[in-house]
Scaffold this active site. Structure first.
Site, mmCIF file in Angstrom:
data_model
loop_
_atom_site.group_PDB
_atom_site.id
_atom_site.type_symbol
_atom_site.label_atom_id
_atom_site.label_comp_id
_atom_site.label_asym_id
_atom_site.label_seq_id
_atom_site.Cartn_x
_atom_site.Cartn_y
_atom_site.Cartn_z
ATOM 1 N N ASP A 287 0.862 -1.187 0.000
ATOM 2 C CA ASP A 287 0.000 0.000 0.000
ATOM 3 C C ASP A 287 0.898 1.237 0.000
ATOM 4 O O ASP A 287 1.638 1.463 0.962
ATOM 5 C CB ASP A 287 -0.871 -0.057 1.272
ATOM 6 C CG ASP A 287 -1.755 1.166 1.436
ATOM 7 O OD1 ASP A 287 -1.641 2.122 0.646
ATOM 8 O OD2 ASP A 287 -2.562 1.156 2.393
ATOM 9 N N VAL A 288 0.831 2.036 -1.067
ATOM 10 C CA VAL A 288 1.740 3.197 -1.154
ATOM 11 C C VAL A 288 1.497 4.224 -0.060
ATOM 12 O O VAL A 288 2.363 5.068 0.191
ATOM 13 C CB VAL A 288 1.664 3.888 -2.543
ATOM 14 C CG1 VAL A 288 2.056 2.941 -3.660
ATOM 15 C CG2 VAL A 288 0.297 4.523 -2.804
ATOM 16 N N ASN B 268 2.305 5.711 -10.068
ATOM 17 C CA ASN B 268 1.040 5.723 -10.813
ATOM 18 C C ASN B 268 -0.167 5.553 -9.891
ATOM 19 O O ASN B 268 -1.241 6.060 -10.194
ATOM 20 C CB ASN B 268 1.056 4.608 -11.871
ATOM 21 C CG ASN B 268 -0.321 4.366 -12.441
ATOM 22 O OD1 ASN B 268 -0.800 5.114 -13.292
ATOM 23 N ND2 ASN B 268 -1.002 3.322 -11.960
ATOM 24 N N TYR C 77 -8.942 15.656 -4.694
ATOM 25 C CA TYR C 77 -8.079 14.946 -5.659
ATOM 26 C C TYR C 77 -7.141 15.953 -6.333
ATOM 27 O O TYR C 77 -5.936 15.717 -6.436
ATOM 28 C CB TYR C 77 -8.976 14.249 -6.678
ATOM 29 C CG TYR C 77 -8.283 13.614 -7.861
ATOM 30 C CD1 TYR C 77 -7.640 12.383 -7.745
ATOM 31 C CD2 TYR C 77 -8.296 14.231 -9.118
ATOM 32 C CE1 TYR C 77 -7.030 11.781 -8.844
ATOM 33 C CE2 TYR C 77 -7.695 13.637 -10.215
ATOM 34 C CZ TYR C 77 -7.053 12.417 -10.083
ATOM 35 O OH TYR C 77 -6.448 11.835 -11.171
ATOM 36 N N LYS D 280 -3.085 15.906 -6.260
ATOM 37 C CA LYS D 280 -2.279 15.881 -7.494
ATOM 38 C C LYS D 280 -1.418 17.145 -7.602
ATOM 39 O O LYS D 280 -0.248 17.068 -8.009
ATOM 40 C CB LYS D 280 -3.185 15.763 -8.726
ATOM 41 C CG LYS D 280 -3.856 14.408 -8.888
ATOM 42 C CD LYS D 280 -2.842 13.287 -9.089
ATOM 43 C CE LYS D 280 -3.482 11.995 -9.577
ATOM 44 N NZ LYS D 280 -2.555 10.841 -9.478
HETATM 45 N N1 LIG Z 1 -8.325 7.552 -15.672
HETATM 46 C C1 LIG Z 1 -8.215 8.852 -15.935
HETATM 47 O O1 LIG Z 1 -9.026 9.459 -16.690
HETATM 48 C C2 LIG Z 1 -7.088 9.635 -15.310
HETATM 49 C C3 LIG Z 1 -6.962 10.991 -15.634
HETATM 50 C C4 LIG Z 1 -5.921 11.717 -15.069
HETATM 51 C C5 LIG Z 1 -5.030 11.088 -14.208
HETATM 52 N N2 LIG Z 1 -5.189 9.771 -13.894
HETATM 53 C C6 LIG Z 1 -4.249 9.156 -12.956
HETATM 54 O O2 LIG Z 1 -3.649 8.035 -13.575
HETATM 55 C C7 LIG Z 1 -3.338 7.054 -12.571
HETATM 56 C C8 LIG Z 1 -3.943 5.719 -12.944
HETATM 57 O O3 LIG Z 1 -5.332 5.902 -13.154
HETATM 58 P P1 LIG Z 1 -6.285 4.679 -13.538
HETATM 59 O O4 LIG Z 1 -7.498 5.266 -14.146
HETATM 60 O O5 LIG Z 1 -5.507 3.658 -14.264
HETATM 61 O O6 LIG Z 1 -6.646 4.157 -12.062
HETATM 62 P P2 LIG Z 1 -7.354 2.785 -11.615
HETATM 63 O O7 LIG Z 1 -8.159 3.112 -10.405
HETATM 64 O O8 LIG Z 1 -8.031 2.102 -12.757
HETATM 65 O O9 LIG Z 1 -6.113 1.868 -11.185
HETATM 66 C C9 LIG Z 1 -5.333 2.242 -10.088
HETATM 67 C C10 LIG Z 1 -4.707 0.986 -9.492
HETATM 68 O O10 LIG Z 1 -3.990 1.435 -8.330
HETATM 69 C C11 LIG Z 1 -4.247 0.526 -7.276
HETATM 70 N N3 LIG Z 1 -4.130 1.258 -6.006
HETATM 71 C C12 LIG Z 1 -5.046 2.095 -5.456
HETATM 72 N N4 LIG Z 1 -4.615 2.548 -4.272
HETATM 73 C C13 LIG Z 1 -3.399 1.972 -4.064
HETATM 74 C C14 LIG Z 1 -2.469 2.038 -3.000
HETATM 75 N N5 LIG Z 1 -2.717 2.774 -1.910
HETATM 76 N N6 LIG Z 1 -1.309 1.331 -3.103
HETATM 77 C C15 LIG Z 1 -1.058 0.568 -4.202
HETATM 78 N N7 LIG Z 1 -1.939 0.450 -5.235
HETATM 79 C C16 LIG Z 1 -3.084 1.157 -5.162
HETATM 80 C C17 LIG Z 1 -5.661 0.018 -7.512
HETATM 81 O O11 LIG Z 1 -5.877 -1.255 -6.889
HETATM 82 C C18 LIG Z 1 -5.721 -0.053 -9.043
HETATM 83 O O12 LIG Z 1 -5.383 -1.345 -9.538
HETATM 84 C C19 LIG Z 1 -3.855 7.620 -11.253
HETATM 85 O O13 LIG Z 1 -2.804 8.263 -10.559
HETATM 86 C C20 LIG Z 1 -4.898 8.620 -11.701
HETATM 87 O O14 LIG Z 1 -5.115 9.611 -10.735
HETATM 88 C C21 LIG Z 1 -6.194 9.021 -14.426
#
Ligand SMILES: NC(=O)c1ccc[n+]([C@@H]2O[C@H](COP(=O)([O-])OP(=O)(O)OC[C@H]3O[C@@H](n4cnc5c(N)ncnc54)[C@H](O)[C@@H]3O)[C@@H](O)[C@H]2O)c1
Length: 249
Positions: free
Chosen positions: A63-64, A90, A161, A165
């Site tokens: 867990d990060v 990520n 959020y 960020k």
């Molecule tokens: N999806 C979008 O439109 C979008 C837009 C801008 C930025 N982002 C950023 O991109 C990144 C990835 O987004 P995504 O849509 O793939 O997210 P997602 O929620 O689909 O996947 C995130 C993964 O991180 C894991 N995770 C969550 N909390 C955790 C923790 N505390 N420790 C370890 N693992 C953990 C989850 O189990 C999941 O598998 C994130 O940082 C998100 O904020 C996403």
């Protein structure tokens, strides 16, 4: 160009979507990828896909947001695989319960901590665990997956959020300058709207993106491969927008 052979990369939250794409691309460029996720079964799936494509990967669940968990996991990775050359922060979202869009004036203080924990403390915890060994070896790459929501204000109910960020983007600039002479770069990618499993959810928004589509996990992986490479040694302290041309400033 952008050859990552011999490098060890840790990608957090890489069990699905964006993180899984980053892990796949870094592995395809030759890196040995440590695939982290708090849900280790998801990380296992990413590892299987990488190995089937001929790459090297190992799953590590932690867990990060928990510094002790991060630090002991990084110690274990270093002992088993080698020191981490590339960290991609990520893991991020709306907190333990995912994104629940709410206007700030209607929000409860208890809902603020989750997004800040994962999007800011998660980045700081992982960076702290890898930065000294990187500096001692004179080479390192730290990349944080941020968001347009950390750069501009949006009226979509995601202010905690955006605060997490934005905090991470500011932190990364300091990390970059403090460690620039040690051969370690630190950059953020501010993502725009990414595709979702059901594209009808984002279809109308996608039409407003100049390139005409939402982002794919591979789009983000390619940007990471560049920043992780030897060739990006002179790029540090930057926030690079990867968003199909959407206006963010
Ligand atoms: N999806 C979008 O439109 C979008 C837009 C801008 C930025 N982002 C950023 O991109 C990144 C990835 O987004 P995504 O849509 O793939 O997210 P997602 O929620 O689909 O996947 C995130 C993964 O991180 C894991 N995770 C969550 N909390 C955790 C923790 N505390 N420790 C370890 N693992 C953990 C989850 O189990 C999941 O598998 C994130 O940082 C998100 O904020 C996403």
């Amino acid at each position: 160009m952008f050859d990552l052979n011999g490098r060890v990369a840790l990608v957090t939250g890489a069990g699905q979507n964006v993180g899984a794409g980053i892990a796949r691309v870094l592995a395809a460029r030759g890196a040995t990828v440590v695939v982290n996720d708090i849900r280790v079964e998801r990380a296992d799936d990413t590892v299987v896909a990488i190995r089937q494509a001929g790459g090297n990967a190992t799953a590590v669940g932690f867990d990060v947001t928990d510094y002790d968990d991060v630090a002991s996991s990084v110690e274990g990775i270093t002992a088993a695989i080698g020191p981490i050359d590339i960290l991609v922060n990520n893991a991020g979202n709306g907190g333990a319960e995912g994104m629940r869009p709410t206007q700030f004036r209607d929000s409860e203080p208890a809902s603020w901590r989750g997004p800040v924990d994962v999007n800011l403390y998660g980045v700081m915890n992982c960076a702290r665990a890898v930065i000294n060994p990187m500096c001692e070896r004179g080479w390192g790459r730290v990349i944080t997956i941020a968001s347009g929501a950390g750069v501009v204000g949006l009226n979509i109910g995601v202010s905690p959020y955006g605060g997490g960020k934005g905090g991470a983007i500011g932190f990364m600039r300091h990390l970059a300058v403090e460690n620039a002479r040690a051969g370690v770069t630190a950059n953020s990618l501010a993502l725009g709207l990414m595709g979702m499993p059901d594209p009808t959810v984002t279809a109308s928004l996608a039409r407003q993106i100049p390139v005409g589509r939402t982002g794919t996990p591979e789009d983000i992986g390619y940007a990471c491969a560049y920043l992780a490479s030897e060739e990006a040694a002179w790029v540090t302290g930057q926030t690079i927008h990867v968003n199909g041309g959407s206006v963010t400033t």
